[in-house]
Design a protein around this motif. Structure first.
Motif, PDB file in Angstrom:
ATOM      1  N   LEU A  49       0.704  -1.215   0.102  1.00 38.32           N
ATOM      2  CA  LEU A  49      -0.113  -0.021   0.283  1.00 38.32           C
ATOM      3  C   LEU A  49       0.852   1.353   0.051  1.00 38.32           C
ATOM      4  CD1 LEU A  49      -2.934   1.227   0.190  1.00 38.32           C
ATOM      5  CD2 LEU A  49      -2.932   1.292   2.548  1.00 38.32           C
ATOM      6  N   ALA A  50       1.900   1.240   0.718  1.00 39.04           N
ATOM      7  CA  ALA A  50       2.792   2.435   0.967  1.00 39.04           C
ATOM      8  C   ALA A  50       3.403   2.450  -0.490  1.00 39.04           C
ATOM      9  CB  ALA A  50       3.718   2.121   1.847  1.00 39.04           C
ATOM     10  N   GLU A  51       3.914   1.580  -1.277  1.00 39.67           N
ATOM     11  CA  GLU A  51       4.260   1.508  -2.571  1.00 39.67           C
ATOM     12  C   GLU A  51       3.320   2.184  -3.374  1.00 39.67           C
ATOM     13  OE1 GLU A  51       4.781  -1.953  -5.426  1.00 39.67           O
ATOM     14  OE2 GLU A  51       6.860  -1.851  -4.424  1.00 39.67           O
ATOM     15  N   TRP A  52       2.194   1.808  -3.560  1.00 38.45           N
ATOM     16  CA  TRP A  52       1.034   2.296  -4.364  1.00 38.45           C
ATOM     17  C   TRP A  52       0.983   3.476  -4.166  1.00 38.45           C
ATOM     18  CZ3 TRP A  52      -2.633  -2.593  -3.205  1.00 38.45           C
ATOM     19  CH2 TRP A  52      -1.984  -3.621  -3.702  1.00 38.45           C
ATOM     20  N   VAL A  53       0.617   3.997  -2.999  1.00 39.09           N
ATOM     21  CA  VAL A  53       0.233   5.319  -2.862  1.00 39.09           C
ATOM     22  C   VAL A  53       1.398   6.557  -3.039  1.00 39.09           C
ATOM     23  CG1 VAL A  53      -1.721   4.694  -1.239  1.00 39.09           C
ATOM     24  CG2 VAL A  53       0.712   5.241  -0.339  1.00 39.09           C
TER      25      VAL A  53
END
Length: 239
Positions: A49-53
């Motif tokens: 999620l951190a990577e995506w956002v």
């Protein structure tokens, strides 16, 4: 979310909104915040999620629904980066914890104690629906209704993020064994093919990979017995 099977409580094969772990089970689970076994009891958000956002400009900011939000670690991240977040969880104890977490982080998160099936979600409301650990606790007869719920909740072009058990993370029970034994055994593991067969017909799957393992002090949550999937509702879809 846990990769340790437990018997849970019996569920009815004819009730599409019920699982074998009811609200009181989850309240007991979240009651002791000092547990060291569940790695997701920390504050770290999912590494995917951190990577995506942080790196995927396609994740348009807007309304986000965090299904099975637990103690709020992912909801807090989403709020920090500009999403308007609704977090829902079956456990009141989890919601109480998440409320405290959001307050400590200085972010605004709307938190609800409910089954996601009981929410009155207006069609095409969310830019992002995120599920970290709810889907693999759903019984086989709930899957199609859940896919439809996620699809309907998303705006055309909106994204769905999923974290769920790989085969080695789940109980190993087949659908038939689940229905006959009336238990998920702690959660179901999925193959890549099974996930693509279920979500692929309705969504464009952008990525489906094994979660990367992260140390507890890394600032990110990651366990290799989990899948990470990012999918998108077609822009041309009728809301």
């Amino acid at each position: 979310m846990s990769n340790t099977p437990s018997p849970g409580k019996e569920f009815s094969p004819n009730d599409p909104h019920q699982s074998d772990r009811q609200g009181d089970w989850w309240d007991d689970f979240y009651a002791d915040r000092s547990k060291k076994t569940p790695p997701f009891f920390g504050t770290a958000p999912d590494e995917n999620l951190a990577e995506w956002v942080n790196s995927d400009s396609a994740l348009k900011r807007g309304a986000a629904l965090d299904i099975g939000c637990g103690n709020g670690r992912n909801a807090v991240l989403l709020a920090r980066v500009g999403f308007e977040v609704l977090g829902v969880d079956y456990s009141q104890a989890a919601i109480t914890w998440a409320t405290q977490r959001a307050s400590e982080a200085g972010v605004s998160v709307d938190l609800r104690h409910s089954s996601v099936f009981d929410l009155n979600i207006a069609p095409a409301t969310y830019e992002l629906v995120y599920d970290s650990g709810c889907f693999h606790h759903l019984a086989p007869q709930q899957r199609e209704a859940y896919v439809q719920l996620v699809w309907a909740a998303l705006k055309p072009g909106g994204h769905f993020g999923l974290v769920c058990f790989r085969p080695e993370g789940g109980s190993g029970l087949s659908d038939q064994q689940v229905l006959e034994g009336k238990t998920l055994g702690g959660g179901l593991g999925y193959t890549e093919a099974a996930l693509r067969d279920l979500w692929g017909p309705s969504f464009r799957i952008h990525s489906l990979r094994q979660m990367r393992t992260h140390a507890r002090d890394s600032g990110l949550f990651g366990q290799s017995f989990l899948w990470c999937m990012l999918a998108q509702k077609p822009v041309s879809a009728t809301a």
